[in-house]
Write a protein that holds these residues in place. Structure first.
Motif, mmCIF file in Angstrom:
data_model
loop_
_atom_site.group_PDB
_atom_site.id
_atom_site.type_symbol
_atom_site.label_atom_id
_atom_site.label_comp_id
_atom_site.label_asym_id
_atom_site.label_seq_id
_atom_site.Cartn_x
_atom_site.Cartn_y
_atom_site.Cartn_z
ATOM 1 N N PHE A 1 0.483 -0.807 -0.135
ATOM 2 C CA PHE A 1 -0.181 -0.010 -0.514
ATOM 3 C C PHE A 1 1.144 0.822 -0.030
ATOM 4 O O PHE A 1 0.740 2.678 -0.602
ATOM 5 N N LEU A 2 1.852 1.667 1.040
ATOM 6 C CA LEU A 2 2.955 1.925 1.009
ATOM 7 C C LEU A 2 3.879 2.484 -0.226
ATOM 8 O O LEU A 2 4.533 3.945 -0.432
ATOM 9 N N ALA A 3 4.251 1.254 -1.173
ATOM 10 C CA ALA A 3 5.050 1.651 -1.935
ATOM 11 C C ALA A 3 4.264 1.933 -3.520
ATOM 12 O O ALA A 3 4.456 2.607 -4.218
ATOM 13 N N TYR A 4 2.529 1.593 -3.690
ATOM 14 C CA TYR A 4 1.474 2.091 -4.210
ATOM 15 C C TYR A 4 2.097 3.756 -3.972
ATOM 16 O O TYR A 4 1.278 4.554 -5.015
ATOM 17 N N PHE A 5 1.078 4.236 -2.708
ATOM 18 C CA PHE A 5 1.097 5.734 -2.750
ATOM 19 C C PHE A 5 2.511 6.362 -2.691
ATOM 20 O O PHE A 5 1.996 7.338 -3.713
ATOM 21 N N ALA B 1 8.940 1.943 -10.130
ATOM 22 C CA ALA B 1 9.356 0.861 -10.052
ATOM 23 C C ALA B 1 9.243 -0.239 -9.089
ATOM 24 O O ALA B 1 9.280 -1.135 -8.805
ATOM 25 N N ILE B 2 9.569 0.572 -7.900
ATOM 26 C CA ILE B 2 9.353 0.490 -6.428
ATOM 27 C C ILE B 2 7.723 -0.393 -6.442
ATOM 28 O O ILE B 2 7.313 -1.445 -5.964
ATOM 29 N N GLY B 3 6.085 0.432 -6.580
ATOM 30 C CA GLY B 3 5.350 0.217 -6.318
ATOM 31 C C GLY B 3 4.191 -1.099 -7.275
ATOM 32 O O GLY B 3 4.504 -2.014 -7.408
ATOM 33 N N TYR B 4 5.357 -0.261 -8.886
ATOM 34 C CA TYR B 4 3.780 -1.511 -10.027
ATOM 35 C C TYR B 4 4.757 -2.228 -10.326
ATOM 36 O O TYR B 4 4.071 -3.171 -11.226
ATOM 37 N N GLN B 5 6.251 -2.371 -9.986
ATOM 38 C CA GLN B 5 7.040 -3.549 -10.953
ATOM 39 C C GLN B 5 7.708 -4.421 -9.723
ATOM 40 O O GLN B 5 7.350 -5.938 -9.830
ATOM 41 N N VAL C 1 -12.852 2.122 -13.251
ATOM 42 C CA VAL C 1 -11.989 1.689 -13.535
ATOM 43 C C VAL C 1 -10.400 2.599 -13.490
ATOM 44 O O VAL C 1 -9.289 1.720 -14.077
ATOM 45 N N VAL C 2 -10.411 3.275 -12.426
ATOM 46 C CA VAL C 2 -8.967 3.739 -12.307
ATOM 47 C C VAL C 2 -8.294 2.049 -11.303
ATOM 48 O O VAL C 2 -7.169 2.796 -11.624
ATOM 49 N N GLY C 3 -9.226 2.408 -10.492
ATOM 50 C CA GLY C 3 -8.692 1.318 -9.725
ATOM 51 C C GLY C 3 -8.749 -0.082 -10.321
ATOM 52 O O GLY C 3 -7.696 -0.622 -10.408
ATOM 53 N N GLY C 4 -9.411 -0.862 -10.694
ATOM 54 C CA GLY C 4 -9.297 -1.548 -12.261
ATOM 55 C C GLY C 4 -7.691 -2.100 -13.305
ATOM 56 O O GLY C 4 -6.837 -2.781 -13.326
ATOM 57 N N ALA C 5 -7.396 -0.739 -13.322
ATOM 58 C CA ALA C 5 -6.095 -0.232 -14.888
ATOM 59 C C ALA C 5 -5.283 -0.571 -13.378
ATOM 60 O O ALA C 5 -4.414 -0.876 -14.087
ATOM 61 N N ALA C 6 -4.888 -0.740 -12.596
ATOM 62 C CA ALA C 6 -3.990 -0.516 -11.602
ATOM 63 C C ALA C 6 -4.134 -2.039 -10.977
ATOM 64 O O ALA C 6 -2.846 -2.675 -11.226
ATOM 65 N N ASN C 7 -5.033 -2.655 -11.296
ATOM 66 C CA ASN C 7 -5.179 -4.331 -10.352
ATOM 67 C C ASN C 7 -4.791 -5.139 -11.740
ATOM 68 O O ASN C 7 -4.438 -6.489 -10.905
ATOM 69 N N TRP C 8 -5.694 -4.899 -12.801
ATOM 70 C CA TRP C 8 -5.384 -6.267 -14.136
ATOM 71 C C TRP C 8 -3.518 -6.471 -14.260
ATOM 72 O O TRP C 8 -4.417 -8.375 -14.164
ATOM 73 N N PRO C 9 -3.489 -5.637 -14.514
ATOM 74 C CA PRO C 9 -2.406 -5.850 -14.969
ATOM 75 C C PRO C 9 -1.724 -7.025 -14.253
ATOM 76 O O PRO C 9 -0.459 -8.097 -14.702
ATOM 77 N N ALA C 10 -1.324 -7.062 -12.885
ATOM 78 C CA ALA C 10 -0.342 -7.732 -11.940
ATOM 79 C C ALA C 10 -1.260 -9.122 -11.791
ATOM 80 O O ALA C 10 -1.020 -10.023 -12.255
ATOM 81 N N ILE D 1 8.456 3.986 -18.029
ATOM 82 C CA ILE D 1 9.011 2.665 -18.679
ATOM 83 C C ILE D 1 10.215 2.239 -19.006
ATOM 84 O O ILE D 1 10.080 0.944 -18.585
ATOM 85 N N VAL D 2 11.254 2.833 -18.767
ATOM 86 C CA VAL D 2 12.288 2.969 -19.275
ATOM 87 C C VAL D 2 12.839 1.642 -17.583
ATOM 88 O O VAL D 2 13.117 0.452 -17.110
ATOM 89 N N ALA D 3 12.367 2.019 -16.302
ATOM 90 C CA ALA D 3 12.546 1.648 -14.975
ATOM 91 C C ALA D 3 12.047 0.723 -14.996
ATOM 92 O O ALA D 3 12.331 -1.256 -14.412
ATOM 93 N N GLY D 4 10.675 -0.104 -15.998
ATOM 94 C CA GLY D 4 9.945 -0.918 -15.618
ATOM 95 C C GLY D 4 10.162 -2.320 -16.112
ATOM 96 O O GLY D 4 10.031 -3.141 -15.364
ATOM 97 N N PHE D 5 10.858 -1.386 -17.250
ATOM 98 C CA PHE D 5 11.259 -2.683 -18.029
ATOM 99 C C PHE D 5 12.572 -3.080 -17.559
ATOM 100 O O PHE D 5 13.063 -4.515 -17.531
ATOM 101 N N VAL D 6 13.699 -2.067 -16.760
ATOM 102 C CA VAL D 6 14.799 -2.577 -17.067
ATOM 103 C C VAL D 6 14.551 -3.370 -15.151
ATOM 104 O O VAL D 6 15.555 -5.261 -14.760
ATOM 105 N N PHE D 7 14.108 -3.705 -14.569
ATOM 106 C CA PHE D 7 13.578 -4.051 -13.215
ATOM 107 C C PHE D 7 12.855 -4.688 -13.242
ATOM 108 O O PHE D 7 12.844 -6.278 -11.974
ATOM 109 N N GLY D 8 11.328 -4.959 -14.121
ATOM 110 C CA GLY D 8 11.028 -5.566 -14.126
ATOM 111 C C GLY D 8 12.185 -7.148 -15.023
ATOM 112 O O GLY D 8 11.599 -8.456 -14.382
#
Length: 422
Positions: free
Chosen positions: A22-26, A120-124, A333-342, A65-72
């Motif tokens: 929760f704090l990471a996404y914040f 990268a911390i929160g989303y990836q 929709v805003v909530g779902g857009a963050a939920n579904w990928p993971a 985008i770059v950080a997401g790819f690298v840390f992913g």
């Protein structure tokens, strides 16, 4: 001989992970959201251009985008916990730089780094840990932890203003640094990459330790290399179709305030409704998680395409009741857009989650980054914010059709079966 451990109830030690994520996404939302207020204040204080400072958020999105790819990709071979801690150090240094530097170029560098690393911390990286701790209960977990996104969007400006008034330029960023530091401490003390290292059973289910000789040969290297992922059409189909929801959410939120003024609301009411829209995304995230847990991420993702289109229709009606209902729908929709990928990547890729998510999430981010420019261009060409909202409804209907008919379920298992039969 198999040794059965006692089944744990509730989320057990998983609550530490829930609070951390929760704090990471914040934290992942803090930089961009705080700059909405900081840009004007720092422009007056430093003599910089407020417009230029706002534009840096878009540059930061490219860094995401770059950080997401690298840390992913790094999370496939390395500990997501250790990578997160490295990111926290970089983030704190960058945020410190934002507060103390008087050089515009250095400020720009710090902002891009802070924004990219926090995402990268929160989303990836946090979903990589969640995938191991809650592979089956990920729906409701993602619904809870992604509530940190709209909460930060709603209150970040107030936090920055309060910090600035108390302690000056650095003080505006200190509360966000403190939140990140708390998250890092929780990560260090209570969380591991594998829940078994903390005496916790995944999903609170029964965990059986089998003999080492039985384990041999069961763990195979994943076929999902970067090349394999990038050359698999379904990876792109899932990334682009899910990215449409992020494009919708990011683009329409930017247009929401002027659209409310266009309908006839005064500035004070429109501002209040903007704040409400962010707060409505809090239950929207949780509701998305509940839907996910009940029917699965794939079917749940379909519902938010429909809800998004409905939100546009309600907004276009123009009356007060319908507009408020549209704000609630946008929140889902805003909530779902963050939920579904993971959540969907956990369902599809299983143990290879980090591999698949490390590619699909950056694709989604690329598509989502187009949102603000896409809808702004339509508004600029037509001279009205009504047309972008009509376009938003059409976009979500197209997204739903493409997702249902083109994004195939179980494509990961099918590809792995082909590989094994070769």
């Amino acid at each position: 001989m198999e040794n059965t451990k006692v089944k744990k109830k509730g989320y057990g030690k998983g609550w530490a992970l829930i609070i951390y994520a929760f704090l990471a996404y914040f934290t992942a939302t803090a930089v961009g959201s705080a700059m909405n207020s900081a840009s004007g204040i720092l422009a007056g204080l430093r003599g910089w251009s407020a417009t230029f400072l706002i534009s840096l958020i878009s540059l930061g999105s490219l860094g995401n985008i770059v950080a997401g790819f690298v840390f992913g990709k790094l999370s496939v071979k390395h500990s997501a916990k250790k990578l997160s801690l490295i990111c926290f150090v970089i983030y704190l240094v960058a945020m410190l730089g934002l507060g103390v530097t008087t050089n515009l170029g250095m400020f720009a560098v710090c902002l891009v780094f802070a924004n990219a690393i926090s995402c990268a911390i929160g989303y990836q990286l946090s979903p990589v840990i969640i995938a191991k701790w809650f592979p089956k209960k990920k729906g409701i977990l993602m619904g809870i932890v992604t509530m940190g996104i709209p909460l930060c969007s709603g209150i970040a400006a107030m936090i920055y203003n309060a910090g600035y008034k108390s302690m000056g330029p650095l003080g505006g960023f200190l509360p966000f640094m403190a939140i990140a530091a708390v998250a890092a401490i929780i990560l260090i003390l209570f969380i591991s990459d594998d829940p078994k290292d903390k005496g916790f059973t995944p999903d609170n289910g029964e965990f059986r330790e089998v003999d080492e000789e039985k384990k041999e040969g069961t763990k195979k290297d994943s076929i999902w290399t970067t090349k394999k992922l990038l050359t698999t059409p379904q990876v792109w189909v899932h990334g682009i179709t899910l990215g449409i929801q992020l494009l919708f959410a990011s683009g329409l939120m930017v247009q929401l305030y002027p659209r409310l003024l266009e309908i006839g609301f005064d500035e004070r009411t429109a501002g209040m409704m903007m704040l409400a829209s962010g707060l409505l995304a809090l239950p929207g995230s949780y509701i998305s998680g509940l839907i996910d847990q009940k029917i699965g991420a794939r079917k749940a993702a379909c519902t938010t395409y429909v809800i998004g289109a409905l939100a546009m229709v309600l907004n276009l009606a123009g009356n007060v009741v319908c507009v408020w209902l549209s704000l609630a729908c946008i929140g889902v929709v805003v909530g779902g857009a963050a939920n579904w990928p993971a959540s969907l990547c956990i369902e599809e890729f299983g143990d290879s989650f980090a591999n698949g998510y490390g590619i699909i999430q950056p694709i989604i981010q690329i598509v989502g980054a187009i949102g603000p420019a896409f809808f702004a261009m339509i508004a600029g060409k037509t001279g009205s914010y009504r047309i972008p909202y009509i376009s938003g409804a059409i976009l979500m209907i197209i997204g739903l059709i493409c997702f249902v008919f083109l994004a195939k379920p179980n494509f990961v298992k099918e590809e792995e079966a082909k590989y094994q039969n070769q």
